[in-house]
Scaffold this active site. Structure first.
Site, PDB file in Angstrom:
ATOM      1  N   ARG A  26     -12.065 -36.229  25.810  1.00 22.55           N
ATOM      2  CA  ARG A  26     -12.372 -37.860  27.493  1.00 22.55           C
ATOM      3  C   ARG A  26     -11.141 -37.389  28.275  1.00 22.55           C
ATOM      4  O   ARG A  26      -9.860 -36.829  27.527  1.00 22.55           O
ATOM      5  CB  ARG A  26     -11.613 -38.259  26.532  1.00 22.55           C
ATOM      6  CG  ARG A  26     -13.182 -39.800  25.540  1.00 22.55           C
ATOM      7  CD  ARG A  26     -12.854 -40.311  24.710  1.00 22.55           C
ATOM      8  NE  ARG A  26     -13.763 -41.147  24.090  1.00 22.55           N
ATOM      9  CZ  ARG A  26     -14.034 -41.165  22.750  1.00 22.55           C
ATOM     10  NH1 ARG A  26     -12.888 -40.418  21.566  1.00 22.55           N
ATOM     11  NH2 ARG A  26     -14.239 -42.029  22.038  1.00 22.55           N
ATOM     12  N   ARG A  51     -15.956 -34.059  29.048  1.00 21.57           N
ATOM     13  CA  ARG A  51     -16.716 -35.326  29.911  1.00 21.57           C
ATOM     14  C   ARG A  51     -15.899 -36.076  30.496  1.00 21.57           C
ATOM     15  O   ARG A  51     -15.204 -35.760  30.778  1.00 21.57           O
ATOM     16  CB  ARG A  51     -16.838 -36.748  28.237  1.00 21.57           C
ATOM     17  CG  ARG A  51     -18.161 -37.419  29.297  1.00 21.57           C
ATOM     18  CD  ARG A  51     -17.642 -38.603  28.289  1.00 21.57           C
ATOM     19  NE  ARG A  51     -16.479 -39.235  28.113  1.00 21.57           N
ATOM     20  CZ  ARG A  51     -16.274 -40.180  27.653  1.00 21.57           C
ATOM     21  NH1 ARG A  51     -17.102 -40.823  27.077  1.00 21.57           N
ATOM     22  NH2 ARG A  51     -14.802 -41.111  27.529  1.00 21.57           N
ATOM     23  N   GLY A  62     -23.837 -41.237  22.240  1.00 24.29           N
ATOM     24  CA  GLY A  62     -22.466 -41.656  22.434  1.00 24.29           C
ATOM     25  C   GLY A  62     -22.569 -42.847  21.390  1.00 24.29           C
ATOM     26  O   GLY A  62     -23.140 -44.205  22.184  1.00 24.29           O
ATOM     27  N   THR A  63     -22.349 -43.149  20.405  1.00 26.01           N
ATOM     28  CA  THR A  63     -22.946 -44.178  19.558  1.00 26.01           C
ATOM     29  C   THR A  63     -22.068 -45.082  19.511  1.00 26.01           C
ATOM     30  O   THR A  63     -22.023 -46.312  19.032  1.00 26.01           O
ATOM     31  CB  THR A  63     -22.980 -44.024  18.108  1.00 26.01           C
ATOM     32  OG1 THR A  63     -22.138 -42.750  17.749  1.00 26.01           O
ATOM     33  CG2 THR A  63     -24.389 -42.619  17.551  1.00 26.01           C
ATOM     34  N   ASN A  64     -21.278 -45.456  19.690  1.00 26.58           N
ATOM     35  CA  ASN A  64     -20.364 -46.233  20.393  1.00 26.58           C
ATOM     36  C   ASN A  64     -20.353 -47.237  20.939  1.00 26.58           C
ATOM     37  O   ASN A  64     -20.361 -48.660  20.852  1.00 26.58           O
ATOM     38  CB  ASN A  64     -18.911 -46.291  20.353  1.00 26.58           C
ATOM     39  CG  ASN A  64     -18.134 -44.900  19.628  1.00 26.58           C
ATOM     40  OD1 ASN A  64     -18.251 -45.045  18.200  1.00 26.58           O
ATOM     41  ND2 ASN A  64     -17.302 -43.857  20.270  1.00 26.58           N
ATOM     42  N   ASP A  65     -20.733 -46.537  22.574  1.00 26.80           N
ATOM     43  CA  ASP A  65     -21.363 -47.559  23.363  1.00 26.80           C
ATOM     44  C   ASP A  65     -23.385 -47.734  23.288  1.00 26.80           C
ATOM     45  O   ASP A  65     -23.570 -49.210  24.209  1.00 26.80           O
ATOM     46  CB  ASP A  65     -21.640 -46.804  24.870  1.00 26.80           C
ATOM     47  CG  ASP A  65     -19.748 -47.189  25.189  1.00 26.80           C
ATOM     48  OD1 ASP A  65     -20.021 -48.200  25.780  1.00 26.80           O
ATOM     49  OD2 ASP A  65     -19.473 -46.252  25.392  1.00 26.80           O
ATOM     50  N   CYS A  91     -21.390 -37.866  19.039  1.00 31.80           N
ATOM     51  CA  CYS A  91     -20.095 -38.128  19.537  1.00 31.80           C
ATOM     52  C   CYS A  91     -18.987 -39.231  19.160  1.00 31.80           C
ATOM     53  O   CYS A  91     -18.256 -39.650  19.825  1.00 31.80           O
ATOM     54  CB  CYS A  91     -19.277 -37.115  20.795  1.00 31.80           C
ATOM     55  SG  CYS A  91     -19.750 -37.695  21.793  1.00 31.80           S
ATOM     56  N   TYR A 108     -24.488 -30.447  15.798  1.00 35.86           N
ATOM     57  CA  TYR A 108     -23.747 -30.638  14.906  1.00 35.86           C
ATOM     58  C   TYR A 108     -23.368 -32.209  14.925  1.00 35.86           C
ATOM     59  O   TYR A 108     -23.557 -33.586  16.017  1.00 35.86           O
ATOM     60  CB  TYR A 108     -22.733 -29.940  16.253  1.00 35.86           C
ATOM     61  CG  TYR A 108     -22.365 -30.987  17.473  1.00 35.86           C
ATOM     62  CD1 TYR A 108     -21.902 -31.927  17.865  1.00 35.86           C
ATOM     63  CD2 TYR A 108     -23.509 -30.217  18.925  1.00 35.86           C
ATOM     64  CE1 TYR A 108     -21.729 -31.802  18.971  1.00 35.86           C
ATOM     65  CE2 TYR A 108     -23.343 -30.202  19.897  1.00 35.86           C
ATOM     66  CZ  TYR A 108     -22.572 -31.585  19.954  1.00 35.86           C
ATOM     67  OH  TYR A 108     -22.422 -32.214  21.474  1.00 35.86           O
TER      68      TYR A 108
HETATM   69  C1  PEP Z   1     -19.456 -43.587  22.886  1.00 39.98           C
HETATM   70  O1  PEP Z   1     -19.519 -44.331  23.535  1.00 39.98           O
HETATM   71  O2  PEP Z   1     -19.872 -43.423  21.252  1.00 39.98           O
HETATM   72  C2  PEP Z   1     -18.473 -42.315  23.289  1.00 39.98           C
HETATM   73  C3  PEP Z   1     -18.421 -41.255  22.577  1.00 39.98           C
HETATM   74  O3  PEP Z   1     -17.959 -42.902  24.058  1.00 39.98           O
HETATM   75  P1  PEP Z   1     -16.650 -43.915  24.080  1.00 39.98           P
HETATM   76  O4  PEP Z   1     -16.234 -44.563  22.589  1.00 39.98           O
HETATM   77  O5  PEP Z   1     -15.361 -42.395  25.392  1.00 39.98           O
HETATM   78  O6  PEP Z   1     -17.044 -44.743  25.084  1.00 39.98           O
HETATM   79 MG    MG Z   2     -19.298 -43.984  25.911  1.00 41.51          MG
END
Ligand code: PEP
Ligand code: MG
Length: 844
Positions: A536, A592, A726-729, A792, A812
């Site tokens: 990041r 990123r 990006g599984t958080n978003d 990620c 991965y």
């Molecule tokens: C996500 O969204 O999964 C991600 C890895 O990005 P960030 O947490 O930085 O938004």
């Molecule tokens: Mg994200």
């Protein structure tokens, strides 16, 4: 006609599902020739029939009678005999263990006549029967009995227990042995459906229709005098895994006395002195059981008048260190294969070895609990702002940074602190993600915490601490403790390396790391990372020497001004990237481009230094910044920002190549893409800029973190060499749950109330978010069959989510450095599960 009852020495094909865990264990031991008391098992089929009919199914009563007669023959005693009767225990035992959830009744078959004038142990057995029977069969509140218990005067205790029974039920205590047995069996069946058992099953994903078996087994007594006793033993040391016998023995006592802690047991050596023959037989039996089960066993036994009986054997709970040592030793001993060794380690338990933790023997009071956001424990002086943390930290003091929540502004304080505690925020909050990345303990979302920043005090459920006072947090459990607690340092040893080495040979998924600094990259490499899956870049904008320039860039009123600020940032970015490329030499690095909304880099409006700044802050303000001008939207509005970043990346790659002779493996990643056209333009910008800088190979790809990107992955793949989920978003946008606000608020409520079983920001929501991922994989590959696929988001370091990524066929997973070992192991277990070797970790 259906058959419902089996003697312990009768073979069946039904296995654990039919006989329950305890029943199958007793049957196996009996059939191995291990000394076990005689008895029989009423099957789970009978329980299911009982639940359907609300009564015993036809024939069950007669069957029980037959098996009881056989038991009488074996025991040489009669059930209900007024003199020296056969006594039995009646215990529940489901196929999947539900510890403490269901019922047991001991000494069934005893009554006034048989007990009267008996020895002390007989009287004691009778009062225990009335008590357990009253509590479980007739649901009499336990306190009635415990209040009336007088160990010194057993006849009087029996009288009062019988009176309690009569008062509470309106009936005298049943004197008929068969009536006792019948009602005890019913009570065990019914205990399957108590609300707490139902809740436990729901929480642990155990189906409701399994039912429980009931084991009726002859009682043996360890409290018959000097040649009797009871004990528990492990075949290896459960805290270190060291070979040898570990256990405790209590002469002239029953198992419950050991559990209740009424008397202090002695080491097993004493049993050797008192009862040498039983001891020798016990040693031989333990060896046989370990060989049979091919795992470390935890055994309960009783000696009655010099004769040994085993009551239970099961896989022993163990610490992570013991699990690794025992696994490696058992492979050396030829007892298990490497695959089995890998399958037996609980990935989540590895954290114990990577971080300091609270001494399990330490006594302490928990002042409050929050989310276990980043594992490990830390003690230190409380500080309430990042500057003080940095100041005191630099002087060598251990500090805990306590905040309502953290922001990128707090980074320097987080670096200096031993641990982080926040009142707000969840598992993907800034504090949690950054702390995990740094391998530091963090407790987030601690609702009981309130801060008075003017007075420099904090309070936790009524306990107040001033700045500088000591606080301990355990980020593995979420516990917050006022004062200091003894900690145990981390311990990575040879066994750890050995088992993870085996895991590496078995797994298909590669494991990368999320790292933003050369230090984190190096740490992750030590833990076995095979590249960076997410670097990041926003943290690089936060350092003291850059923030003023970043602010200048944001404040710029035209492109020229903006470019001039960016030109000054470029060398900083370039040197960051050089450091990271060198730390990851030979391995891929995904960088990123800038993701967060710009206002995150500006101070709050009240701290603006002039009217122009205030106006700019206002202009950039968004009510919903997570869904606002962030990610690639920012890059498309201000292309010069991404241009600068691409230039810095390519220049760094050239510099490192020229210096070391090795070209870095560069992957440039665009965040928050939802439309093909976004990525088409960004790819063009990336390639044009890179070409201006020189001849370096690199990939261009995108995060997949919006539902639209999953659904239109075939179009987006036209412009991508790789996808990284990006599984958080993606969780935030697919569920419509704000990742900043859900935890500590409605999500906490959902989890407590059972609306949701798991926190979707921690454990991937496989059926929702996971389905979107499956669509993206399928559609992405339909356009580009060999597109590189990774994850990620924080789920890349959570074992069940790693297993899901394996099944999806990703290339991965990428996770914070300290989770890399866990992901390596989880990936190997996923590959083993596919080959039919299920993980059977026992845990601690
Ligand atoms: C996500 O969204 O999964 C991600 C890895 O990005 P960030 O947490 O930085 O938004
Ligand atoms: Mg994200």
């Amino acid at each position: 006609m259906a058959r419902y009852v089996y003697d312990l020495d009768e073979p069946t094909d039904g296995g654990r599902e039919l006989l329950g865990g305890k029943g199958i264990g007793l049957a196996e031991m009996t059939q191995l020739g291990v000394p076990v008391p005689a008895g029989f098992t009423i099957t789970t089929d009978a329980c299911r029939a009982y639940m359907e009919l609300g009564d015993f199914p036809e024939g069950l009563g007669e069957e029980v009678d037959e098996h009881l007669s056989r038991l009488e023959e074996t025991a040489g005693k009669r059930f209900g005999d007024p003199e020296d009767p056969l006594l039995v225990s009646v215990r529940s035992g489901a196929a999947i263990s539900m510890p403490g959830m269901m019922d047991t009744i001991l000494n069934v078959g005893l009554n006034d006549e048989a007990a009267s004038g008996g020895e002390r142990f007989v009287l004691d057995s009778y009062r225990r029967l009335i008590q357990m029977y009253g509590e479980t069969v007739d649901r009499i509140d336990a306190h009635f009995f415990s209040d009336a218990l007088d160990e010194e005067d057993l006849p009087a205790t029996i009288d009062s227990f019988k009176r309690i029974y009569q008062d509470q039920t309106g009936r005298p205590f049943p004197q008929d042995a068969k009536e006792q047995l019948g009602r005890a069996v019913r009570a065990v069946f019914e205990s399957w459906n108590t609300p707490r058992a139902q809740r436990y099953r729901r929480h642990n994903d155990i189906p409701d229709d399994l039912g429980t078996a009931v084991n009726v087994v002859q009682m043996v007594f360890g409290n018959k005098g000097e040649r009797s006793g009871t004990g528990v033993a492990f075949t290896r040391d459960p805290s270190t895994g060291e070979q040898g016998l570990y256990g405790e023995f209590l002469a002239d006592a029953q198992g419950e006395d050991v559990v209740a802690g009424i008397r202090t047991p002695e080491p097993l050596e004493r049993m050797k002195e008192r009862l040498p023959e039983a001891y020798q037989e016990f040693l031989d039996t333990m060896r046989r059981l370990e060989e049979h089960y091919r795992d470390m066993q935890d055994i309960e036994f009783t000696v009655e008048d010099g004769k040994l009986f085993l009551l239970q054997t099961r896989s022993a709970k163990r610490t992570a260190a013991a699990a690794l040592k025992a696994a490696v030793d058992m492979v050396d001993e030829g007892l298990i294969s490497r695959e089995e060794a890998v399958a037996r380690i609980d990935p989540g338990q590895l954290d114990q070895l990577l971080h300091p933790r609270i001494d399990p023997d330490a006594a302490y009071d928990v002042a409050a609990k929050g989310l276990n956001a980043s594992p490990g424990a830390a003690s230190g002086a409380v500080v309430f702002d990042a500057d003080t943390a940095e100041l005191r930290g630099k002087e060598g003091e251990a500090v805990i940074l306590v905040r309502w929540e953290t922001t990128p502004d707090d980074i320097h304080g987080m670096i200096a602190a031993q641990g982080i505690l926040t009142a707000h925020g969840g598992m993907t909050s800034h504090a949690a993600v950054v702390a995990r990345g740094m391998g530091k303990p963090c407790v987030a979302g601690c609702e009981a915490l309130s801060l008075d920043l003017d007075a420099k005090t904090m309070s936790l459920n009524g306990t107040t601490l001033k700045e500088g006072e000591t606080l301990t947090i355990d980020g593995g459990t979420g516990e917050v403790i006022a004062g200091e607690v003894t900690l145990i340092p981390p311990d990575i040893n040879e066994d750890f390396e050995t088992v993870l080495g085996w895991a590496d040979e078995l797994r298909r998924l590669k494991v990368r790391t999320n790292a933003d600094t050369p230090e984190d990259a190096a740490k992750a490499r030590e833990f076995g990372a095979e590249g960076i899956g997410l670097c990041r870049t926003e943290h690089m904008f936060m350092a003291d020497d850059r923030l003023p320039v970043v602010r200048e860039m944001i404040m710029a009123s035209n492109e020229d001004e903006r470019r001039s600020a960016l030109d000054r940032l470029l060398p900083h970015q370039q040197s960051d990237f050089e450091g990271i490329f060198e730390a990851m030499a030979g391995l891929p690095v995904t960088i990123r481009l800038l993701d967060p909304p710009l206002h995150e880099f500006l101070p709050p409006p009240e701290e603006a230094t002039d009217a122009r700044m205030r106006a700019r802050i206002r202009a950039l303000h968004e009510s919903n910044p997570m869904l606002g001008t962030r990610g690639c939207r920012l890059g498309l509005m201000f292309p010069e920002i991404y241009e600068m970043q691409v230039r810095a990346i390519i220049r760094a790659a050239i510099a490192v190549r020229d210096r070391t002779g090795d070209p870095p493996l560069v992957e440039i990643m665009h965040p928050l893409v939802g439309f093909e056209e976004e990525l088409r333009r960004l790819r063009e910008l990336t390639i044009e800029t890179a070409d201006e800088e020189g001849d370096v190979e690199y990939l261009v790809g995108t995060m997949i973190e919006l539902p639209r990107a999953c659904i239109r992955a075939d179009e987006i793949a036209e412009h991508a060499d790789f996808f990284s989920f990006g599984t958080n978003d993606l969780t935030q946008t697919a569920l419509g749950f704000s990742r900043d606000d859900a935890e500590g608020k409605f999500l906490t409520h959902y989890l407590q109330d059972g609306v949701l079983e798991r926190n979707p920001f921690e454990t991937l929501d496989q059926s929702g978010v996971g389905d979107l991922m499956a669509i993206a994989v399928e559609r992405g590959r339909s356009t580009k069959p060999d597109i590189k696929l990774g994850i990620c988001g924080e789920h890349g370091g959570e074992p069940s989510s790693v297993a899901f990524c394996h099944t999806l066929g990703l290339d991965y997973v990428s996770c914070s450095p300290y989770r890399v070992p866990l992901a390596r192991l989880a990936a190997a277990q996923a590959a083993l599960a596919e080959a039919g070797v299920e993980a059977v970790a026992v845990g601690g």
